[in-house]
Write an enzyme that holds these catalytic residues in place. Structure first.
Site, PDB file in Angstrom:
ATOM      1  N   GLY A  14      35.491  67.641 -45.469  1.00  0.00           N
ATOM      2  CA  GLY A  14      35.890  67.229 -46.814  1.00  0.00           C
ATOM      3  C   GLY A  14      36.592  65.885 -46.796  1.00  0.00           C
ATOM      4  O   GLY A  14      37.544  65.659 -47.555  1.00  0.00           O
ATOM      5  N   ASN A  16      35.674  62.969 -47.803  1.00  0.00           N
ATOM      6  CA  ASN A  16      35.220  61.939 -48.744  1.00  0.00           C
ATOM      7  C   ASN A  16      36.098  61.800 -49.974  1.00  0.00           C
ATOM      8  O   ASN A  16      35.880  60.910 -50.795  1.00  0.00           O
ATOM      9  CB  ASN A  16      33.783  62.229 -49.203  1.00  0.00           C
ATOM     10  CG  ASN A  16      33.662  63.564 -49.911  1.00  0.00           C
ATOM     11  OD1 ASN A  16      33.597  64.596 -49.248  1.00  0.00           O
ATOM     12  ND2 ASN A  16      33.626  63.574 -51.223  1.00  0.00           N
ATOM     13  N   SER A  17      37.112  62.652 -50.129  1.00  0.00           N
ATOM     14  CA  SER A  17      37.958  62.553 -51.323  1.00  0.00           C
ATOM     15  C   SER A  17      39.302  63.205 -51.078  1.00  0.00           C
ATOM     16  O   SER A  17      39.500  63.928 -50.094  1.00  0.00           O
ATOM     17  CB  SER A  17      37.277  63.228 -52.532  1.00  0.00           C
ATOM     18  OG  SER A  17      37.123  64.619 -52.297  1.00  0.00           O
ATOM     19  N   GLY A  18      40.246  62.933 -51.978  1.00  0.00           N
ATOM     20  CA  GLY A  18      41.534  63.612 -51.966  1.00  0.00           C
ATOM     21  C   GLY A  18      42.285  63.513 -50.658  1.00  0.00           C
ATOM     22  O   GLY A  18      42.355  62.451 -50.023  1.00  0.00           O
ATOM     23  N   GLY A  20      41.610  64.706 -47.691  1.00  0.00           N
ATOM     24  CA  GLY A  20      40.794  64.356 -46.535  1.00  0.00           C
ATOM     25  C   GLY A  20      40.560  62.866 -46.425  1.00  0.00           C
ATOM     26  O   GLY A  20      40.668  62.284 -45.339  1.00  0.00           O
ATOM     27  N   SER A 139      47.571  76.612 -47.918  1.00  0.00           N
ATOM     28  CA  SER A 139      48.209  76.352 -49.212  1.00  0.00           C
ATOM     29  C   SER A 139      49.322  77.365 -49.390  1.00  0.00           C
ATOM     30  O   SER A 139      49.242  78.490 -48.860  1.00  0.00           O
ATOM     31  CB  SER A 139      47.187  76.509 -50.343  1.00  0.00           C
ATOM     32  OG  SER A 139      47.826  76.634 -51.600  1.00  0.00           O
ATOM     33  N   TYR A 171      40.830  82.789 -53.927  1.00  0.00           N
ATOM     34  CA  TYR A 171      41.358  81.560 -53.337  1.00  0.00           C
ATOM     35  C   TYR A 171      42.613  81.858 -52.514  1.00  0.00           C
ATOM     36  O   TYR A 171      42.754  81.382 -51.381  1.00  0.00           O
ATOM     37  CB  TYR A 171      41.678  80.531 -54.422  1.00  0.00           C
ATOM     38  CG  TYR A 171      42.255  79.254 -53.869  1.00  0.00           C
ATOM     39  CD1 TYR A 171      41.448  78.329 -53.209  1.00  0.00           C
ATOM     40  CD2 TYR A 171      43.618  78.974 -53.964  1.00  0.00           C
ATOM     41  CE1 TYR A 171      41.974  77.169 -52.671  1.00  0.00           C
ATOM     42  CE2 TYR A 171      44.156  77.815 -53.438  1.00  0.00           C
ATOM     43  CZ  TYR A 171      43.327  76.914 -52.790  1.00  0.00           C
ATOM     44  OH  TYR A 171      43.848  75.758 -52.252  1.00  0.00           O
TER      45      TYR A 171
END
Length: 296
Positions: A14, A16-18, A20, A139, A171
């Protein structure tokens, strides 16, 4: 010569965004000799992230590889294509979606957030450097507000019943699985006297990433209600990059870090259940083995 310079290789799912992407950017900026592999489901977004990292840092060693953690075949293909040693594997990718099922027949959140990473680490274990690190991004929703979680068994998480709290709290259970996996992995690595360490990290609830994209009014309410759970993209990505690269590995193994790399903290009491962790490990082994399909 290049071969005489320190070279380190990082894999970030992951990436590619946020969180990461920001973690990858910091690792690339730390040294022009660092290789950062962005393991992404969306190759177009991965290529955009690669260009952004190179432009921001001058490091041309950011690479993009396809990885869809909701497909165990994709995990196997990624592992087969990845070459060379790994200094840190950052299991960062995660989703929070409605109840759907993957092509493998498992709950999408469970497979993406836990089972895909479980298989990935298993396949890459022999490619970790002698002092490598496996980081699991969990989380604090592993300890959600309201009624306490009760472990339903890993089989129930892989295929949650149509009407139960397990289905509603998928989640949170997947983030609890991240901790069980990290703690059990640490125990197993110690038993083999491996130098590889396993560590878990909570970045906090970040309203400034696309994972937690929400209307401004909703974000304002979330910031008021969950003030103690909020994270910051800049500081959390810095902490995760430090855990992956600079903090002494001996201080990390088997621990949980909450939005900082300075000192570990305690996760929920439930997350330290060894029988639950072993149940998850054993069921996960069975699920990935049963998903192996014969090749044409």
């Amino acid at each position: 010569m290049e071969s005489s310079r320190p070279q380190r290789r990082f894999v970030i799912t992951g990436g590619n965004s946020g969180l990461g992407l920001e973690t990858a950017r910091k690792l690339a900026a730390a040294s022009p000799w660092n290789t950062v592999i962005l393991a992404c489901r969306d190759m177009r977004k991965g290529a955009e992230a690669q260009r952004a990292i190179t432009e921001a840092t001058g490091n041309s060693r950011a690479l993009v590889m396809h990885l869809d953690l909701s497909s165990l075949d994709s995990v196997r293909e990624f592992s087969a294509q990845l070459q060379g040693p790994i200094d840190a594997l950052v299991c960062n990718a995660g989703i929070a979606s409605g109840p759907t099922e993957t092509a493998d027949g498992y709950d999408t959140v469970f497979e993406t957030n836990h089972l895909g990473h479980f298989l990935l680490v298993s396949l890459l274990a022999d490619r970790m450097s002698a002092d490598g690190r496996v980081l699991s991004v969990s989380s604090d929703m592993h300890r959600p507000p309201g009624p306490k979680l009760r472990w339903p068994g890993a089989d129930a998480l892989a295929r949650p019943p149509l009407s139960s709290a397990v289905r509603r709290q998928r989640y949170s259970y997947s983030k609890l699985c991240n901790l069980y996996f990290s703690y059990e992995l640490s125990r197993r690595l110690r038993e083999t006297e491996s130098g590889v360490v396993a560590v878990a990290f909570n970045p906090g609830l970040m309203t400034d990433t696309n994972f937690a994209t929400m209307p401004r009014a909703v974000a304002f309410v979330m910031q008021r209600v969950f003030a103690s759970r909020l994270g910051n993209l800049e500081s959390s990505s810095r902490a995760l990059a430090d855990l992956a690269s600079t903090v002494d590995g001996a201080l990390l193994d088997g621990h949980y870090f909450d939005r900082t790399a300075s000192a570990p903290t305690r996760s929920s009491a439930l997350s330290y259940s060894v029988p639950n962790a072993r149940d998850l490990w054993q069921v996960s082994e069975r699920l990935v083995e049963s998903s192996v399909r014969p090749r044409d």
